[in-house]
Design a protein around this motif. Structure first.
Motif, mmCIF file in Angstrom:
data_model
loop_
_atom_site.group_PDB
_atom_site.id
_atom_site.type_symbol
_atom_site.label_atom_id
_atom_site.label_comp_id
_atom_site.label_asym_id
_atom_site.label_seq_id
_atom_site.Cartn_x
_atom_site.Cartn_y
_atom_site.Cartn_z
ATOM 1 N N ALA A 1 -57.804 90.031 -13.588
ATOM 2 C CA ALA A 1 -58.123 90.877 -12.435
ATOM 3 C C ALA A 1 -56.887 91.227 -11.615
ATOM 4 N N GLU A 2 -55.747 90.588 -11.911
ATOM 5 C CA GLU A 2 -54.513 90.856 -11.181
ATOM 6 C C GLU A 2 -53.434 91.465 -12.072
ATOM 7 N N THR A 3 -53.763 91.691 -13.343
ATOM 8 C CA THR A 3 -52.803 92.233 -14.298
ATOM 9 C C THR A 3 -52.969 93.738 -14.360
ATOM 10 N N ARG A 4 -51.972 94.472 -13.847
ATOM 11 C CA ARG A 4 -52.101 95.901 -13.666
ATOM 12 C C ARG A 4 -51.741 96.667 -14.942
ATOM 13 N N ILE A 5 -52.551 97.678 -15.249
ATOM 14 C CA ILE A 5 -52.301 98.623 -16.324
ATOM 15 C C ILE A 5 -52.707 100.008 -15.832
ATOM 16 N N THR A 6 -52.432 101.012 -16.638
ATOM 17 C CA THR A 6 -52.935 102.369 -16.391
ATOM 18 C C THR A 6 -53.913 102.715 -17.503
ATOM 19 N N THR B 1 -56.853 97.311 -13.775
ATOM 20 C CA THR B 1 -56.478 95.978 -14.232
ATOM 21 C C THR B 1 -57.076 95.739 -15.610
ATOM 22 N N VAL B 2 -56.642 94.677 -16.246
ATOM 23 C CA VAL B 2 -57.242 94.295 -17.529
ATOM 24 C C VAL B 2 -58.728 94.030 -17.349
ATOM 25 N N ALA B 3 -59.097 93.423 -16.232
ATOM 26 C CA ALA B 3 -60.519 93.162 -15.970
ATOM 27 C C ALA B 3 -61.307 94.460 -15.873
#
Length: 275
Positions: free
Chosen positions: A258-263, A210-212
């Motif tokens: 905390a809910e924004t998904r990335i790789t 996540t970004v977090a």
């Protein structure tokens, strides 16, 4: 060995939570190389083990693995989370390792030997290793966050934060790994090797995150810890929040960090030499 930036208890927790674990592919490359001449894998020593991410991956291959770090807070964190019976963690120095001469088949240093006095470290490695034993040092490049159509901009934000915001706070030791990638100085010239030193950059890992998580990883950098030491926690929080906002704006995200998904991709470099 410069390790004062890893002595803050909260930093050890952050380090354990957000730093990537050593990929299995790195361990396999190291063990395959070692087994070309040494097959009795009794003991490996992982130097600068931090909170254990680089130590655990060796456990399936050796009777005993010892993780050593000069930071007591890191060792406490490693011991607290250890569930593997053949791993032992202890406080110790890279330049004076408390193991008998000729007793070790493998010495590793993952994302750590840029902190060492390399001349003294090499002398210790030569003392410790059995004939044919291997020293393997490795690290990874700056993290590469990815998201469809946004990857280039995300990587640019990370690079600018490292070079522009933290630039003057980056410790000389850290530049050896993130900027030079161990290509200069003593890293490619093990003085005790009987064969040419090998360099491998074929391993890249991808982590769903996540970004977090990305912000947490950046907060574990020694450069950021140095920034906080010199500028204060409030200012440190502010620059992290600004970084997080830039990332969220690039993603046009409306969800929480905390809910924004990335790789997140990590490209590794591995250097090995044999006694």
């Amino acid at each position: 060995m410069s390790y004062q930036y890893f002595e803050i208890p909260d930093h050890a927790i952050v380090y354990n939570k957000f730093r990537p674990s050593t990929p299995k592919e790195i361990a396999e490359k190291i063990v395959d190389y070692l087994k070309q001449e040494v097959t009795d894998l009794a003991l490996a020593v992982d130097v600068g083990c931090g909170s254990g991410q680089s130590t655990e991956v060796l456990a399936p291959y050796f009777q005993t693995v010892i993780g050593i770090d000069p930071s007591e807070t890191q060792i406490v964190e490693a011991q607290k989370n250890n569930t593997i019976p053949n791993i032992v963690y202890r406080v110790g120095s890279a330049e004076k390792i408390l193991s008998p001469s000729g007793s070790v088949q493998l010495v590793t240093a993952g994302q750590s030997c840029h902190w060492f006095d390399m001349k003294k470290f090499y002398a210790e490695v030569e003392r410790l290793l059995v004939p044919g034993g291997v020293l393997a040092i490795y690290g990874y490049f700056l993290p590469r966050p990815h998201f469809p159509g946004k990857s280039e901009d995300l990587c640019s934000v990370v690079d600018k934060f490292y070079s522009d915001v933290l630039g003057k706070y980056v410790l000389p030791e850290s530049k050896k790994v993130y900027i030079d990638n161990y290509k200069g100085g003593d890293f490619m010239h093990f003085p005790f090797t009987k064969q040419p030193v090998m360099r491998d950059e074929s391993v890249t890992t991808e982590t769903d995150a996540t970004v977090a998580d990305l912000v947490g990883y950046i907060s574990s950098w020694s450069a950021f810890q140095n920034y906080v030491k010199l500028e204060g926690k409030t200012q440190g929080t502010m620059v992290l929040q600004k970084f997080e906002k830039e990332v969220m704006n690039i993603l046009n995200a409306t969800s929480a960090p905390a809910e924004t998904r990335i790789t997140i991709k990590y490209k590794y470099f591995l250097i090995m030499g044999r006694k």
